[in-house]
Scaffold this active site. Structure first.
Site, PDB file in Angstrom:
ATOM      1  N   ASN A 171      -3.772   8.895   4.606  1.00 14.84           N
ATOM      2  CA  ASN A 171      -2.615   8.229   5.222  1.00 14.84           C
ATOM      3  C   ASN A 171      -2.614   8.223   6.748  1.00 14.84           C
ATOM      4  O   ASN A 171      -2.107   7.292   7.369  1.00 14.84           O
ATOM      5  CB  ASN A 171      -1.313   8.910   4.754  1.00 14.84           C
TER       6      ASN A 171
ATOM      7  N   ARG B 117       0.823  -1.217   0.000  1.00 16.81           N
ATOM      8  CA  ARG B 117       0.000   0.000   0.000  1.00 16.81           C
ATOM      9  C   ARG B 117       0.858   1.268   0.000  1.00 16.81           C
ATOM     10  O   ARG B 117       0.496   2.276  -0.631  1.00 16.81           O
ATOM     11  CB  ARG B 117      -0.931  -0.008   1.210  1.00 16.81           C
TER      12      ARG B 117
ATOM     13  N   HIS C 258      -6.292  -5.997  -2.359  1.00 16.53           N
ATOM     14  CA  HIS C 258      -7.105  -6.146  -1.149  1.00 16.53           C
ATOM     15  C   HIS C 258      -7.362  -7.619  -0.823  1.00 16.53           C
ATOM     16  O   HIS C 258      -8.219  -7.933  -0.011  1.00 16.53           O
ATOM     17  CB  HIS C 258      -8.414  -5.361  -1.270  1.00 16.53           C
TER      18      HIS C 258
ATOM     19  N   HIS D 293       0.332   4.505  -2.492  1.00 14.70           N
ATOM     20  CA  HIS D 293       0.085   5.886  -2.048  1.00 14.70           C
ATOM     21  C   HIS D 293       1.245   6.812  -2.403  1.00 14.70           C
ATOM     22  O   HIS D 293       1.043   8.008  -2.564  1.00 14.70           O
ATOM     23  CB  HIS D 293      -0.213   5.917  -0.545  1.00 14.70           C
ATOM     24  N   ASP D 294       2.453   6.269  -2.502  1.00 12.75           N
ATOM     25  CA  ASP D 294       3.577   7.090  -2.970  1.00 12.75           C
ATOM     26  C   ASP D 294       3.349   7.479  -4.425  1.00 12.75           C
ATOM     27  O   ASP D 294       3.423   8.657  -4.784  1.00 12.75           O
ATOM     28  CB  ASP D 294       4.889   6.306  -2.818  1.00 12.75           C
TER      29      ASP D 294
ATOM     30  N   VAL E  19       0.569  10.228  -5.546  1.00 16.05           N
ATOM     31  CA  VAL E  19       0.752  11.644  -5.189  1.00 16.05           C
ATOM     32  C   VAL E  19       2.077  12.140  -5.783  1.00 16.05           C
ATOM     33  O   VAL E  19       3.148  11.804  -5.283  1.00 16.05           O
ATOM     34  CB  VAL E  19       0.730  11.837  -3.658  1.00 16.05           C
TER      35      VAL E  19
ATOM     36  N   ASP F 236      -3.947 -14.188  -3.219  1.00 17.27           N
ATOM     37  CA  ASP F 236      -4.650 -15.105  -4.119  1.00 17.27           C
ATOM     38  C   ASP F 236      -5.818 -14.359  -4.770  1.00 17.27           C
ATOM     39  O   ASP F 236      -5.920 -13.141  -4.642  1.00 17.27           O
ATOM     40  CB  ASP F 236      -5.131 -16.342  -3.343  1.00 17.27           C
TER      41      ASP F 236
ATOM     42  N   GLY G 286       3.727  11.160  -8.323  1.00 17.20           N
ATOM     43  CA  GLY G 286       4.601  10.124  -8.864  1.00 17.20           C
ATOM     44  C   GLY G 286       5.355   9.321  -7.818  1.00 17.20           C
ATOM     45  O   GLY G 286       5.353   9.654  -6.635  1.00 17.20           O
TER      46      GLY G 286
ATOM     47  N   PRO H   2      -8.026   7.591  -4.282  1.00 23.70           N
ATOM     48  CA  PRO H   2      -9.471   7.397  -4.192  1.00 23.70           C
ATOM     49  C   PRO H   2      -9.911   7.010  -2.780  1.00 23.70           C
ATOM     50  O   PRO H   2      -9.224   6.242  -2.108  1.00 23.70           O
ATOM     51  CB  PRO H   2      -9.751   6.254  -5.170  1.00 23.70           C
TER      52      PRO H   2
ATOM     53  N   SER I 217       8.023  10.428  -1.780  1.00 23.54           N
ATOM     54  CA  SER I 217       7.572  11.606  -1.011  1.00 23.54           C
ATOM     55  C   SER I 217       6.764  11.212   0.227  1.00 23.54           C
ATOM     56  O   SER I 217       6.806  11.911   1.245  1.00 23.54           O
ATOM     57  CB  SER I 217       6.758  12.554  -1.896  1.00 23.54           C
TER      58      SER I 217
ATOM     59  N   ASP J 135       8.058   8.810  -6.019  1.00 24.92           N
ATOM     60  CA  ASP J 135       9.259   9.597  -5.715  1.00 24.92           C
ATOM     61  C   ASP J 135       9.626   9.542  -4.241  1.00 24.92           C
ATOM     62  O   ASP J 135      10.404  10.374  -3.766  1.00 24.92           O
ATOM     63  CB  ASP J 135       9.036  11.063  -6.131  1.00 24.92           C
TER      64      ASP J 135
END
Ligand code: HEM
Ligand code: NAG
Length: 322
Positions: free
Chosen positions: A95, A63, A195, A67-68, A71, A250, A73, A165, A77, A75
């Protein structure tokens, strides 16, 4: 064919390759093959240690990469702590109290610095650790593209700007947000298959288990036992995103959706009479096609707006700019 026309065709092919290649980021599988050949074994052994200590950590590392990348790209951040000159992404809505694994990333980085100081970016470590996590939990393997550099800043407001999202999103909102990052609806559905591992907090699925109708009744009742109806109570209580096998990568996630056992609203909208139904059904029956589309989509996601060449830097400590 005359040799001159063979030459022209070859030349054209090369020109086309150069042009199409350069419109994409210049990441490559072999980026560290001379400068840090031990990067893969070093990251993998640290990921293995972390997952042995806590199985959920594999999910958390996957995850973090997502999330990196969404936002500004891929990078690194998301890894930056707040400073006096910027407020970072760690406490942004998607986050805060949610994304985890920072200590593990810092631990991986310190081991990588021991074998090749100043060479491997934190953004690349996230991409490798995500792949290793999937493999260790029983999912598909792939060659990770590398060569991303680390940002010198991070933005709280960009992380809050709606690029990531929310779990309340509709199918068209999910599709749009992935389209905005160059990913198709198919990529979105395949990536949502992540998930199949990990957990979510009561606060993100409460409304679904109390107020939605496209949910299996006994599944909803089970989830309600540890997620009280009243907002504010039990908000951080956890439940597995995949009711069957939360530590195995799976295709059960897709089987769950067909049985109306998606935990998040944003999970169940993928199979709710809309345009993604047929793909969900395919993945539920065909683990190989899910694995293969997941890998394709992970590579595409890892390609989102990286810093390359002389942009950014190679951080020494993933939580701080140099
Ligand atoms: C399609 C849109 C998506 C939405 C709306 C969404 C939303 C969420 C939410 C709300 C959680 C639980 C967070 C919490 O309770 O603190 C979660 C967990 C998770 N998400 Fe997603 N997600 C999406 C796509 C993805 C993608 C693309 C990936 C990776 C490829 C991913 C990987 C994960 C993993 C592995 C977890 C469990 C993390 C853990 O246990 O620490 N998700 N997601
Ligand atoms: C992040 O979570 C902490 C702990 O719940 C809370 O005190 C803080 O206000 C939150 N930060 C933001 C920006 O919402």
């Amino acid at each position: 064919m005359a040799s001159s026309s063979i030459f022209m065709v070859t030349l054209l092919a090369i020109v086309l390759l150069v042009f199409t290649g350069s419109s994409h980021a210049q990441l490559s599988n072999k980026f560290y093959s001379k400068s840090c050949p031990k990067v893969f074994s070093t990251v993998k052994s640290q990921v293995q240690i972390a997952i042995s200590k806590e199985r959920r950590m594999g999910a958390s590392l996957v995850r973090l990469h997502f999330h990196d990348c969404f936002v500004n790209g891929c990078d690194g951040s998301i890894l930056l702590d707040d400073t006096s000159s910027f407020r970072g992404e760690k406490t942004a809505g998607p986050n805060n109290n949610s994304v985890r694994g920072f200590n593990v990333v810092d631990q991986i980085k310190s081991k990588v610095e021991q074998v090749c100081p100043g060479v491997v970016s934190c953004a690349d470590i996230l991409a490798i650790a995500a792949r290793d996590s999937v493999v260790i939990l029983g999912g598909p393997n792939w060659d990770v593209k590398l060569g991303r550099r680390d940002s010198k800043s991070a933005s709280f407001s960009d992380a809050n700007s709606g690029v990531i999202p929310p779990p309340t999103a509709s199918l068209s909102q999910l599709t749009n947000r992935f389209n905005n990052k160059g990913l198709s609806q198919k990529d979105m559905v395949a990536l949502s298959g992540a998930h199949t591992i990990g957990k979510a907090r009561c606060t993100v699925f409460r409304n679904r288990i109390y107020n939605e109708n496209n949910i299996d009744r006994s599944f909803a009742n089970t989830r309600q036992k540890t997620c009280p109806r009243t907002a504010g109570s039990g908000d951080n209580n956890l439940a597995p995103l995949d009711v069957q096998t939360q530590n195995n990568f799976d295709n059960d996630y897709f089987k769950n959706l067909i049985n109306k056992k998606g935990l998040l609203h944003s999970d169940q909208v993928l199979h709710n009479g809309g345009s993604a139904d047929s793909l969900v059904e395919k993945y539920s029956k065909d683990a190989e096609s899910f694995n293969s589309d997941f890998v394709t989509a992970m590579i595409k996601m890892g390609d989102i707006e990286p810093l390359t060449g002389s942009k950014g830097e190679i951080r020494k400590n993933c939580a701080r700019v140099n």
